[in-house]
Design a protein around this motif. Structure first.
Motif, PDB file in Angstrom:
ATOM      1  N   GLY A 175       0.811  -1.214   0.000  1.00 45.09           N
ATOM      2  CA  GLY A 175       0.000   0.000   0.000  1.00 45.09           C
ATOM      3  C   GLY A 175       0.839   1.255   0.000  1.00 45.09           C
ATOM      4  N   GLU A 176       0.334   2.279   0.673  1.00 43.09           N
ATOM      5  CA  GLU A 176       0.935   3.617   0.607  1.00 43.09           C
ATOM      6  C   GLU A 176       2.083   3.790   1.608  1.00 43.09           C
ATOM      7  N   VAL A 177       3.117   2.979   1.415  1.00 49.88           N
ATOM      8  CA  VAL A 177       4.356   3.108   2.185  1.00 49.88           C
ATOM      9  C   VAL A 177       5.504   3.320   1.199  1.00 49.88           C
ATOM     10  N   ARG A 178       6.627   3.782   1.696  1.00 55.35           N
ATOM     11  CA  ARG A 178       7.736   4.135   0.804  1.00 55.35           C
ATOM     12  C   ARG A 178       8.429   2.914   0.213  1.00 55.35           C
ATOM     13  N   MET A 179       8.486   1.822   0.956  1.00 53.12           N
ATOM     14  CA  MET A 179       9.203   0.643   0.469  1.00 53.12           C
ATOM     15  C   MET A 179       8.378  -0.626   0.708  1.00 53.12           C
ATOM     16  N   PRO A 180       7.288  -0.823  -0.043  1.00 52.63           N
ATOM     17  CA  PRO A 180       6.508  -2.053   0.128  1.00 52.63           C
ATOM     18  C   PRO A 180       7.361  -3.277  -0.190  1.00 52.63           C
ATOM     19  N   ASN A 181       7.287  -4.287   0.656  1.00 47.65           N
ATOM     20  CA  ASN A 181       8.154  -5.447   0.457  1.00 47.65           C
ATOM     21  C   ASN A 181       7.797  -6.529   1.471  1.00 47.65           C
ATOM     22  N   ILE A 182       8.530  -7.640   1.396  1.00 49.20           N
ATOM     23  CA  ILE A 182       8.456  -8.696   2.401  1.00 49.20           C
ATOM     24  C   ILE A 182       9.561  -8.427   3.417  1.00 49.20           C
ATOM     25  N   TYR A 183       9.221  -8.494   4.708  1.00 49.18           N
ATOM     26  CA  TYR A 183      10.192  -8.194   5.745  1.00 49.18           C
ATOM     27  C   TYR A 183      10.215  -9.303   6.791  1.00 49.18           C
ATOM     28  N   LEU A 239       2.725  -3.503  14.592  1.00 48.53           N
ATOM     29  CA  LEU A 239       2.326  -2.967  13.291  1.00 48.53           C
ATOM     30  C   LEU A 239       3.038  -1.649  13.002  1.00 48.53           C
ATOM     31  N   ARG A 240       3.128  -0.796  14.005  1.00 52.75           N
ATOM     32  CA  ARG A 240       3.801   0.491  13.842  1.00 52.75           C
ATOM     33  C   ARG A 240       5.271   0.307  13.459  1.00 52.75           C
ATOM     34  N   ASP A 241       5.940  -0.667  14.095  1.00 50.86           N
ATOM     35  CA  ASP A 241       7.340  -0.939  13.782  1.00 50.86           C
ATOM     36  C   ASP A 241       7.490  -1.416  12.336  1.00 50.86           C
ATOM     37  N   ALA A 242       6.553  -2.246  11.887  1.00 45.47           N
ATOM     38  CA  ALA A 242       6.628  -2.774  10.525  1.00 45.47           C
ATOM     39  C   ALA A 242       6.449  -1.673   9.492  1.00 45.47           C
ATOM     40  N   VAL A 243       5.517  -0.756   9.743  1.00 43.03           N
ATOM     41  CA  VAL A 243       5.317   0.365   8.818  1.00 43.03           C
ATOM     42  C   VAL A 243       6.565   1.236   8.780  1.00 43.03           C
ATOM     43  N   ALA A 244       7.184   1.453   9.941  1.00 43.17           N
ATOM     44  CA  ALA A 244       8.429   2.230   9.970  1.00 43.17           C
ATOM     45  C   ALA A 244       9.528   1.515   9.206  1.00 43.17           C
ATOM     46  N   ARG A 245       9.585   0.190   9.326  1.00 42.61           N
ATOM     47  CA  ARG A 245      10.585  -0.603   8.599  1.00 42.61           C
ATOM     48  C   ARG A 245      10.411  -0.446   7.096  1.00 42.61           C
ATOM     49  N   GLY A 276       9.689   2.193   5.609  1.00 43.78           N
ATOM     50  CA  GLY A 276       9.985   3.567   5.219  1.00 43.78           C
ATOM     51  C   GLY A 276       8.962   4.586   5.643  1.00 43.78           C
ATOM     52  N   GLY A 277       7.907   4.145   6.336  1.00 43.47           N
ATOM     53  CA  GLY A 277       6.883   5.083   6.776  1.00 43.47           C
ATOM     54  C   GLY A 277       5.830   5.340   5.716  1.00 43.47           C
ATOM     55  N   LEU A 278       4.873   6.178   6.051  1.00 47.28           N
ATOM     56  CA  LEU A 278       3.745   6.461   5.171  1.00 47.28           C
ATOM     57  C   LEU A 278       4.112   7.468   4.091  1.00 47.28           C
ATOM     58  N   ILE A 300       0.197  -6.428   5.860  1.00 44.61           N
ATOM     59  CA  ILE A 300      -0.231  -5.101   6.294  1.00 44.61           C
ATOM     60  C   ILE A 300      -0.532  -4.272   5.051  1.00 44.61           C
ATOM     61  N   VAL A 301      -1.704  -3.671   5.027  1.00 46.00           N
ATOM     62  CA  VAL A 301      -2.121  -2.862   3.883  1.00 46.00           C
ATOM     63  C   VAL A 301      -2.442  -1.454   4.363  1.00 46.00           C
ATOM     64  N   VAL A 302      -1.744  -0.473   3.815  1.00 45.72           N
ATOM     65  CA  VAL A 302      -1.988   0.932   4.132  1.00 45.72           C
ATOM     66  C   VAL A 302      -2.807   1.538   3.005  1.00 45.72           C
ATOM     67  N   GLY A 303      -4.013   2.001   3.328  1.00 43.55           N
ATOM     68  CA  GLY A 303      -4.911   2.541   2.317  1.00 43.55           C
ATOM     69  C   GLY A 303      -4.498   3.921   1.823  1.00 43.55           C
ATOM     70  N   ARG A 304      -5.129   4.326   0.737  1.00 48.76           N
ATOM     71  CA  ARG A 304      -4.842   5.607   0.090  1.00 48.76           C
ATOM     72  C   ARG A 304      -5.944   6.615   0.426  1.00 48.76           C
TER      73      ARG A 304
END
Length: 211
Positions: free
Chosen positions: A115-123, A131-137, A139-141, A180-184
């Motif tokens: 979704g709307e993160v800087r570096m979507p990937n498998i981690y 969840l917050r740590d994963a979004v930061a990993r 690259g953030g929103l 984890i899916v970050v919506g737009r």
């Protein structure tokens, strides 16, 4: 010297900052506690680090049957072992082959951030990660992200997580296989300023033509 009226304000600020730090620390400790009593699951990765017998250092994955293949030990069913108890269990098993094995065990979880993160990937993230740590990993929103529309897809079911950026509760804990899916943000929200600007220009042109 500090002016007298500033002293109560500074004391209040320091008190609030201290309370925030304590709450954050207690949240991390609680997350770690929940992770320690959780059992291993398929998709988890177990990293072995021996201080002396370094030839045994390895990273093994838990397969769909809940098994992992360890150097010298062979295949073990690890799904009945808690993450907190895994290190002692493996030290005891390796003690049958090695004299006082000095072993450190780290468990990682495999997740996907989309979704709307800087570096979507498998981690691969530590078991104490939220969840917050994963979004930061990841690259953030992005600026286009809707932080009120963040979900975890688990076992085919999607669950929206509220206050994920402020709270590290059980609802923000992760498991291997989670997506984890970050919506737009909506089109209207993203284009509100251009639409308003265009409307102002059009209204101005209409008014000028009427004069």
């Amino acid at each position: 010297m500090l002016q007298q009226p500033l002293v109560p304000f500074l004391l209040l600020f320091a008190s609030l900052a201290g309370a925030t730090n304590l709450n954050a620390q207690s949240g991390v400790e609680e997350t770690a506690r929940r992770a320690a009593v959780a059992v291993l699951r398929p998709g988890d990765r177990i990293e072995l680090q021996f201080r002396r017998d370094r030839e045994l250092n390895s990273a093994v994955n838990v397969n769909e049957r809940g098994e992992a293949v360890f150097p010298k030990l062979g295949t073990l069913d690890v799904t009945r072992v808690t993450i907190g108890g895994l290190q002692d269990t493996l030290r005891a098993r390796y003690g049958e082959f090695l004299r006082t094995p000095e072993l450190e065990v780290t468990v990682l979880r495999r997740i996907v951030v989309n979704g709307e993160v800087r570096m979507p990937n498998i981690y691969m993230v530590d078991v104490t990660s939220s969840l917050r740590d994963a979004v930061a990993r990841a690259g953030g929103l992005l600026e286009t992200a809707n932080k009120n529309n963040v979900s975890i897809i688990r076992d085919g079911r999607e669950r929206r997580v509220k206050n994920w950026d402020r709270v590290d509760g059980p609802e923000t804990d992760l498991r291997s296989g989670d997506q984890i899916v970050v919506g737009r943000k909506s089109w209207i929200t993203l284009n509100a300023l251009p639409v308003i600007s265009t409307s102002v220009i059009v209204i101005g042109l209409i008014q000028s033509l009427r004069r």
